[in-house]
Design a protein around this motif. Structure first.
Motif, mmCIF file in Angstrom:
data_model
loop_
_atom_site.group_PDB
_atom_site.id
_atom_site.type_symbol
_atom_site.label_atom_id
_atom_site.label_comp_id
_atom_site.label_asym_id
_atom_site.label_seq_id
_atom_site.Cartn_x
_atom_site.Cartn_y
_atom_site.Cartn_z
ATOM 1 N N GLY A 1 0.640 -1.576 -0.011
ATOM 2 C CA GLY A 1 0.125 -0.194 -0.161
ATOM 3 C C GLY A 1 0.544 1.252 0.499
ATOM 4 N N SER A 2 2.404 1.265 -0.490
ATOM 5 C CA SER A 2 3.128 2.273 -0.136
ATOM 6 C C SER A 2 3.033 3.148 -0.939
ATOM 7 N N ASP A 3 2.103 2.379 -1.920
ATOM 8 C CA ASP A 3 1.957 3.791 -3.917
ATOM 9 C C ASP A 3 1.099 3.654 -3.998
ATOM 10 N N SER A 4 0.043 3.748 -3.000
ATOM 11 C CA SER A 4 -0.978 4.093 -3.057
ATOM 12 C C SER A 4 -2.097 5.772 -2.366
ATOM 13 N N ALA A 5 -2.885 6.397 -2.872
ATOM 14 C CA ALA A 5 -2.952 8.055 -2.324
ATOM 15 C C ALA A 5 -2.428 7.732 -0.917
ATOM 16 N N GLU A 6 -2.657 6.676 -0.127
ATOM 17 C CA GLU A 6 -3.367 7.321 1.403
ATOM 18 C C GLU A 6 -1.363 7.103 1.538
ATOM 19 N N GLY A 7 -0.658 8.309 0.979
ATOM 20 C CA GLY A 7 1.366 7.759 1.492
ATOM 21 C C GLY A 7 1.514 8.924 1.602
ATOM 22 N N GLY A 8 0.718 9.692 2.578
ATOM 23 C CA GLY A 8 1.266 11.260 3.446
ATOM 24 C C GLY A 8 2.019 11.620 2.888
ATOM 25 N N GLY A 9 2.134 11.961 1.898
ATOM 26 C CA GLY A 9 2.516 13.048 0.870
ATOM 27 C C GLY A 9 4.208 12.909 0.272
ATOM 28 N N VAL A 10 4.522 11.067 0.296
ATOM 29 C CA VAL A 10 5.259 10.488 0.421
ATOM 30 C C VAL A 10 4.618 10.049 -1.437
ATOM 31 N N THR A 11 6.163 10.736 -2.768
ATOM 32 C CA THR A 11 5.902 10.363 -3.570
ATOM 33 C C THR A 11 7.049 8.731 -3.908
ATOM 34 N N GLN A 12 6.990 8.398 -5.209
ATOM 35 C CA GLN A 12 7.539 7.246 -6.407
ATOM 36 C C GLN A 12 8.597 7.408 -5.978
ATOM 37 N N GLY A 13 9.027 8.530 -5.982
ATOM 38 C CA GLY A 13 10.825 8.801 -5.861
ATOM 39 C C GLY A 13 11.372 8.860 -4.862
ATOM 40 N N ASP A 14 10.538 9.496 -3.694
ATOM 41 C CA ASP A 14 10.484 10.143 -2.100
ATOM 42 C C ASP A 14 11.382 7.966 -1.587
ATOM 43 N N ARG A 15 10.061 7.494 -1.972
ATOM 44 C CA ARG A 15 10.428 5.795 -1.311
ATOM 45 C C ARG A 15 11.525 5.735 -2.303
ATOM 46 N N ASP A 16 11.986 5.894 -3.516
ATOM 47 C CA ASP A 16 12.963 4.945 -3.420
ATOM 48 C C ASP A 16 14.042 5.518 -3.002
ATOM 49 N N ALA A 17 14.114 6.447 -2.978
ATOM 50 C CA ALA A 17 14.893 7.694 -1.836
ATOM 51 C C ALA A 17 14.935 6.974 -0.894
ATOM 52 N N ALA A 18 14.500 6.629 -0.134
ATOM 53 C CA ALA A 18 14.334 5.870 1.143
ATOM 54 C C ALA A 18 14.542 5.062 1.352
ATOM 55 N N VAL A 19 14.494 3.818 0.568
ATOM 56 C CA VAL A 19 14.743 2.336 0.861
ATOM 57 C C VAL A 19 16.091 2.688 0.541
ATOM 58 N N GLU A 20 17.146 3.714 -0.462
ATOM 59 C CA GLU A 20 18.964 3.280 -0.818
ATOM 60 C C GLU A 20 19.220 4.722 -0.041
ATOM 61 N N THR A 21 18.258 5.233 0.736
ATOM 62 C CA THR A 21 19.358 6.364 2.264
ATOM 63 C C THR A 21 19.197 4.995 3.004
ATOM 64 N N VAL A 22 18.196 4.394 3.475
ATOM 65 C CA VAL A 22 17.881 3.280 4.306
ATOM 66 C C VAL A 22 19.254 2.048 4.355
ATOM 67 N N ARG A 23 19.249 1.655 2.811
ATOM 68 C CA ARG A 23 20.406 0.339 2.909
ATOM 69 C C ARG A 23 21.487 1.481 3.221
ATOM 70 N N GLU A 24 22.132 2.094 2.732
ATOM 71 C CA GLU A 24 23.211 2.985 2.431
ATOM 72 C C GLU A 24 23.628 3.202 4.536
ATOM 73 N N ALA A 25 22.793 3.586 5.058
ATOM 74 C CA ALA A 25 23.133 4.262 6.356
ATOM 75 C C ALA A 25 23.096 2.846 7.064
ATOM 76 N N LEU A 26 22.449 1.662 7.163
ATOM 77 C CA LEU A 26 22.237 0.193 7.443
ATOM 78 C C LEU A 26 24.456 -0.234 7.432
ATOM 79 N N ALA A 27 24.273 -0.031 5.553
ATOM 80 C CA ALA A 27 25.565 -0.346 5.346
ATOM 81 C C ALA A 27 26.653 -0.133 6.469
ATOM 82 N N VAL A 28 26.563 2.003 6.748
ATOM 83 C CA VAL A 28 27.679 2.182 7.175
ATOM 84 C C VAL A 28 27.797 1.636 8.632
ATOM 85 N N LEU A 29 26.755 1.327 9.214
ATOM 86 C CA LEU A 29 26.834 0.703 10.466
ATOM 87 C C LEU A 29 27.398 -0.568 10.394
#
Length: 423
Positions: A95-123
């Motif tokens: 449901g992350s790509d539904s209308a009920e997304g809290g103002g989060v766009t597809q680009g934001d979702r992609d960025a969130a995944v990559e940012t979290v993945r890279e942050a965890l890689a740092v840890l």
């Protein structure tokens, strides 16, 4: 904040997935720990226990991908994103790509995944610098990370992170709000997000801990079972072994909350900030500061710096001379820290060898600042005691013990403070 009623229509949910009422009735003992750096630390809102399953409010729209669910977490959509060296993966909530997304766009979702993945890689690359991350990885405590548009509690209040147990003992899920990452400016900045995520691993480790807890009566210490050591033995122990002994003392002898629970219902400080934040639950502040105290004490017994500069502090934490270190709220006193030692006539016998000690309580006055003549004054940088980081707090506690712990009886300000202590 009112308690969760299991007979209400829904219990705590992630935007896009909810727990139905019949499942809410099965919520068992424990607490659902919700963390927030800005609003509050909400501790205790109902553990997800047993075979919980989530029903999506809106269906995912990932063409060609199947949903993933194992019956004990939010339904996820699409394949997981791997992290080099990690046994867990990152998923997007269904449901992350539904209308009920809290103002989060597809680009934001992609960025969130990559940012979290890279942050965890740092840890993972620097896991030696993050003990809780290292502990969680060694125990395979994290089943998966799920990114949802918004993470909310039962009353609709949004939080950036949430850690919840799965039905598999010792395994948890870390939920992350994409909208919060966007709002706080973490997207595309994994190095900034990494230390924030590192703090969440204290809850990953805590919620995944399945070790049996000592069953003692409230207010009672297990004096005979306390694993106290001689000063000579302590000097020969490596740092990690001292930490292990300290953990055993937490279970049997060394308390990290004051008996009066003076911080229940009180506001708290975020690290480095002088603005007070209202608690979400009556015991939120008490639990927050207990965690910080325990982190500070682990610094003291583990790190060579403290053995070299304040050896009496290290010894006193492990030889039975200190039996309480806690944040307190004592408005009648202007001091930032105090050492209170039991008088000779109240000495106790502790440990397998029945060592006689006059135990001391080290008190940290949460809302006070250090005075210029306090030995730790430079380390506090003008902040209230409750706003200090665990590292700063460790230096404060170590210097307080080093300068004021008494070997045989109370003298100086310790005795005077005991005589005039608020009842």
């Amino acid at each position: 904040m009112k308690a969760i009623d299991p007979h209400r229509e829904t219990s705590p949910n992630v935007r896009g997935v909810k727990i139905p009422r019949r499942t809410a009735r099965s919520l068992g003992a424990g607490h659902l720990i919700i963390l927030s750096r800005v609003a509050s630390w909400a501790i205790g809102a109902g553990t997800l226990a047993g075979a919980l399953f989530f029903v999506p409010v809106t269906q995912a729209n990932h063409q060609g991908h199947s949903s993933h669910t194992d019956g004990d977490g939010p339904v996820t959509a699409g394949a997981g994103y791997s992290i080099p060296g990690a046994s867990f993966q990152i998923f997007l909530a269904q449901g992350s790509d539904s209308a009920e997304g809290g103002g989060v766009t597809q680009g934001d979702r992609d960025a969130a995944v990559e940012t979290v993945r890279e942050a965890l890689a740092v840890l993972l690359q620097h896991r030696a610098d993050y003990p809780r991350v290292d502990e969680s990885l060694k125990k395979a405590a994290l089943a998966r990370v799920v990114i949802a548009p918004t993470v909310v509690n039962d009353e609709g209040k949004a939080f950036p992170f949430l850690v919840t147990r799965t039905k598999e003992p010792g395994r948890v899920i870390l939920l992350i709000s994409a909208s919060s990452l966007k709002e706080k400016g973490y997207l595309h900045h994994p190095d900034t997000l990494a230390p924030v995520l590192a703090r969440e691993f204290q809850w990953v480790a805590s919620k995944a801990d399945t070790a049996p807890k000592p069953k003692t009566v409230s207010g009672e210490r297990m004096l005979k079972a306390a694993p106290i050591h001689t000063d000579q033995d302590i000097a020969a122990l490596p740092g990690e072994e001292r930490v292990r002994i300290l953990q055993q003392l937490f279970d049997t002898y060394l308390r990290t909350v004051d008996d009066q629970k003076s911080l229940d219902g009180q506001s708290y400080y975020e690290v480095g900030n002088t603005a007070l934040v209202a608690p979400t639950h009556p015991d939120s502040t008490t639990k927050l500061y207990e965690i910080r105290i325990r982190e500070a004490l682990q610094h003291i017994v583990r790190e060579p710096f403290f053995w070299e500069r304040t050896p009496k502090a290290v010894r006193s934490l492990l030889n039975g001379k200190v039996w309480n270190v806690a944040f307190v709220k004592i408005d009648q006193r202007d001091w930032a820290t105090r050492t209170r030692v039991l008088p000779e006539e109240k000495a106790i016998m502790v440990g397998a060898r029945d060592q006689r000690v006059q135990p001391a309580a080290i008190l940290v006055n949460t809302y006070r600042t250090a005075a210029p003549d306090d030995p730790f004054y430079p380390d506090t940088r003008g902040l209230p005691m409750g706003a200090l980081s665990a590292d700063q707090l460790a230096r404060v506690i170590a210097l307080e013990i080093q300068h004021n712990i008494q070997e045989k009886s109370m003298t100086g300000h310790v005795a005077q403070d005991e005589l005039t202590a608020p009842k």
